[in-house]
Scaffold this active site. Sequence first.
Site, PDB file in Angstrom:
ATOM      1  N   ASN A  53      20.328  22.313 -37.742  1.00  0.00           N
ATOM      2  CA  ASN A  53      19.408  22.821 -38.011  1.00  0.00           C
ATOM      3  C   ASN A  53      18.235  21.406 -38.003  1.00  0.00           C
ATOM      4  OD1 ASN A  53      17.859  25.285 -39.441  1.00  0.00           O
ATOM      5  ND2 ASN A  53      18.434  25.159 -41.315  1.00  0.00           N
ATOM      6  N   HIS A  54      17.321  22.768 -38.006  1.00  0.00           N
ATOM      7  CA  HIS A  54      15.924  21.890 -36.696  1.00  0.00           C
ATOM      8  C   HIS A  54      16.064  20.432 -36.335  1.00  0.00           C
ATOM      9  CE1 HIS A  54      13.320  22.997 -41.139  1.00  0.00           C
ATOM     10  NE2 HIS A  54      14.331  23.210 -41.592  1.00  0.00           N
ATOM     11  N   THR A  55      16.443  21.098 -34.947  1.00  0.00           N
ATOM     12  CA  THR A  55      16.908  20.519 -33.808  1.00  0.00           C
ATOM     13  C   THR A  55      16.048  19.324 -33.408  1.00  0.00           C
ATOM     14  OG1 THR A  55      18.473  22.283 -33.569  1.00  0.00           O
ATOM     15  CG2 THR A  55      18.445  20.819 -32.023  1.00  0.00           C
ATOM     16  N   ARG A  89       9.855  13.418 -40.027  1.00  0.00           N
ATOM     17  CA  ARG A  89      10.084  13.516 -39.230  1.00  0.00           C
ATOM     18  C   ARG A  89       9.686  14.795 -39.033  1.00  0.00           C
ATOM     19  NH1 ARG A  89      14.489  17.117 -37.562  1.00  0.00           N
ATOM     20  NH2 ARG A  89      15.052  16.635 -35.025  1.00  0.00           N
ATOM     21  N   SER A  91       9.467  18.650 -37.381  1.00  0.00           N
ATOM     22  CA  SER A  91      10.652  19.439 -37.178  1.00  0.00           C
ATOM     23  C   SER A  91      10.208  21.524 -37.358  1.00  0.00           C
ATOM     24  CB  SER A  91      11.699  18.939 -37.591  1.00  0.00           C
ATOM     25  OG  SER A  91      11.718  20.320 -39.005  1.00  0.00           O
TER      26      SER A  91
END
Length: 215
Positions: A53-55, A89, A91
């Site tokens: 997820n949140h690749t 990060r 995303s």
Amino acid sequence: MFIERNHFPRWLPGVMLALAASLCMAAGDEVTADHVVSALEGTFGVHPGERRNHTKGTCAAGEFVGSRKARIYTRSALFSGRPVPVVARFSMPGGNPQVPDSAKIPRGMALAFRLPDGSLQHMTLLSTPMFGAASPQTFFDDIVAKKPDPATGKPDPEKLKAFRASHPDSLPQAEFLVRHNPPPSWANSSYFGIHTFKFVNRENKVTRVRWRFVP
């Protein structure tokens, strides 16, 4: 930076921890982390070496300087007034590594602050002031409803419509995204904390807060 007292569901951190298992669920079964990760794989596929997820995301490094005025609420080293190194990060949610940045979906911001004693302080935030599910079941059903139809390569509109009709707790975030187009850049979006934190001051008074980062 602002703090506020609202909070997101407490179940979210645990539901995303485990690796995949069977997606089959009997009626009345409790949604587990295994179910959710398997649903993500079934909807978005498996991309070796990537998050489920949140690749899609990108990292940045910088510094955070917390105002000393906050020390009436907390004795955390984040508010010493001195720079604290931080890794961020940014995303996009979901498991599609090619999702366009213009998609009308929330943006994520995860932060890891390295405190003077070497410990890490983590925060997870979204660009919407509310989460899209009030329970693990809604979160799971949302992922399943978005599984692409093999004939079109896109989610079935009727399944999405049925999901929204049967899960009213998903609507506030969806309505927010309709009213607020995606920001032109990651840098000018506001981000709202998913978790509630306890600020504890030198008199051990507790204040519950939720982070809000405002450009």
